[in-house]
Design a protein around this motif. Sequence first.
Motif, short mmCIF file in Angstrom:
data_model
loop_
_atom_site.label_atom_id
_atom_site.label_comp_id
_atom_site.label_asym_id
_atom_site.label_seq_id
_atom_site.Cartn_x
_atom_site.Cartn_y
_atom_site.Cartn_z
N LEU A 130 -9.15 -0.81 6.16
CA LEU A 130 -8.33 -1.31 5.32
C LEU A 130 -8.30 -2.82 4.96
O LEU A 130 -8.43 -2.98 3.78
CB LEU A 130 -6.87 -0.91 5.88
CG LEU A 130 -5.73 -1.34 5.10
CD1 LEU A 130 -5.45 -0.69 3.70
CD2 LEU A 130 -4.35 -1.02 5.71
N CYS A 155 0.66 -1.26 -0.07
CA CYS A 155 -0.06 0.04 -0.11
C CYS A 155 0.72 1.23 -0.02
O CYS A 155 1.71 1.27 0.68
CB CYS A 155 -0.73 0.02 1.22
SG CYS A 155 -1.89 -1.30 1.42
N PHE A 190 -2.78 5.59 -1.59
CA PHE A 190 -4.11 4.72 -1.29
C PHE A 190 -4.80 4.71 0.19
O PHE A 190 -5.98 4.58 0.30
CB PHE A 190 -3.64 3.24 -1.72
CG PHE A 190 -4.52 2.15 -1.47
CD1 PHE A 190 -5.63 1.93 -2.09
CD2 PHE A 190 -4.31 1.28 -0.55
CE1 PHE A 190 -6.58 1.03 -2.08
CE2 PHE A 190 -5.37 0.19 -0.29
CZ PHE A 190 -6.43 0.09 -1.16
N LEU A 191 -3.66 4.69 0.93
CA LEU A 191 -4.00 4.71 2.57
C LEU A 191 -4.55 6.18 2.58
O LEU A 191 -5.73 6.06 3.39
CB LEU A 191 -2.65 4.62 3.33
CG LEU A 191 -2.08 3.42 3.23
CD1 LEU A 191 -0.78 3.29 4.28
CD2 LEU A 191 -3.13 2.16 4.02
N LEU A 235 -9.45 -4.15 1.11
CA LEU A 235 -8.66 -4.80 0.38
C LEU A 235 -9.23 -6.16 -0.08
O LEU A 235 -9.25 -6.72 -0.95
CB LEU A 235 -7.32 -5.28 1.15
CG LEU A 235 -6.24 -4.00 1.07
CD1 LEU A 235 -5.17 -4.31 1.88
CD2 LEU A 235 -5.98 -3.50 -0.22
N PRO A 282 -1.99 -6.35 4.35
CA PRO A 282 -1.31 -5.13 4.04
C PRO A 282 0.15 -4.81 4.39
O PRO A 282 0.46 -5.09 5.61
CB PRO A 282 -2.39 -4.12 4.29
CG PRO A 282 -3.03 -4.72 5.41
CD PRO A 282 -3.08 -6.06 5.26
N THR A 316 3.65 -2.01 3.61
CA THR A 316 4.00 -0.68 3.40
C THR A 316 5.62 -0.52 3.17
O THR A 316 6.11 -1.57 3.69
CB THR A 316 3.27 0.59 3.80
OG1 THR A 316 3.68 1.68 2.87
CG2 THR A 316 3.71 0.79 5.20
#
Length: 111
Positions: free
Chosen positions: A26, A9, A13-14, A30, A41, A43
């Motif tokens: 979240l 992510c 997007f977040l 998803l 998720p 990052t």
Amino acid sequence: LSPPYPVLCDGTFLAFLLHPSRRLHLRTTLSALLSDAPAHPLTTACAAAELAALGDTVSAAALAARKLPKIPCAGHGDAPCDASACITSTLASRLAPPPPPPPPPAGASAN
């Protein structure tokens, strides 16, 4: 690749998901995007740092990014860089095919 699917992510997007006017969950979002398959998720540290630097307008996204597991950034070590460049290089390094094996030394017989 099998569930739960890892999903990298980025900050945009977040920030979209967690904007005060939306406040979407979240993992649920998803999962819905993946035809109800579970998602994991992730990052990068660069994406989390970039969100933190943007201040109050994306504070929910910055908090979420800080809590998410981080995958190692590729190509620049621990020095933060542009999140978009970081994610691009990280994905490229993970998705690149392995290099071909080196040719045999000259004069070596192929058994």
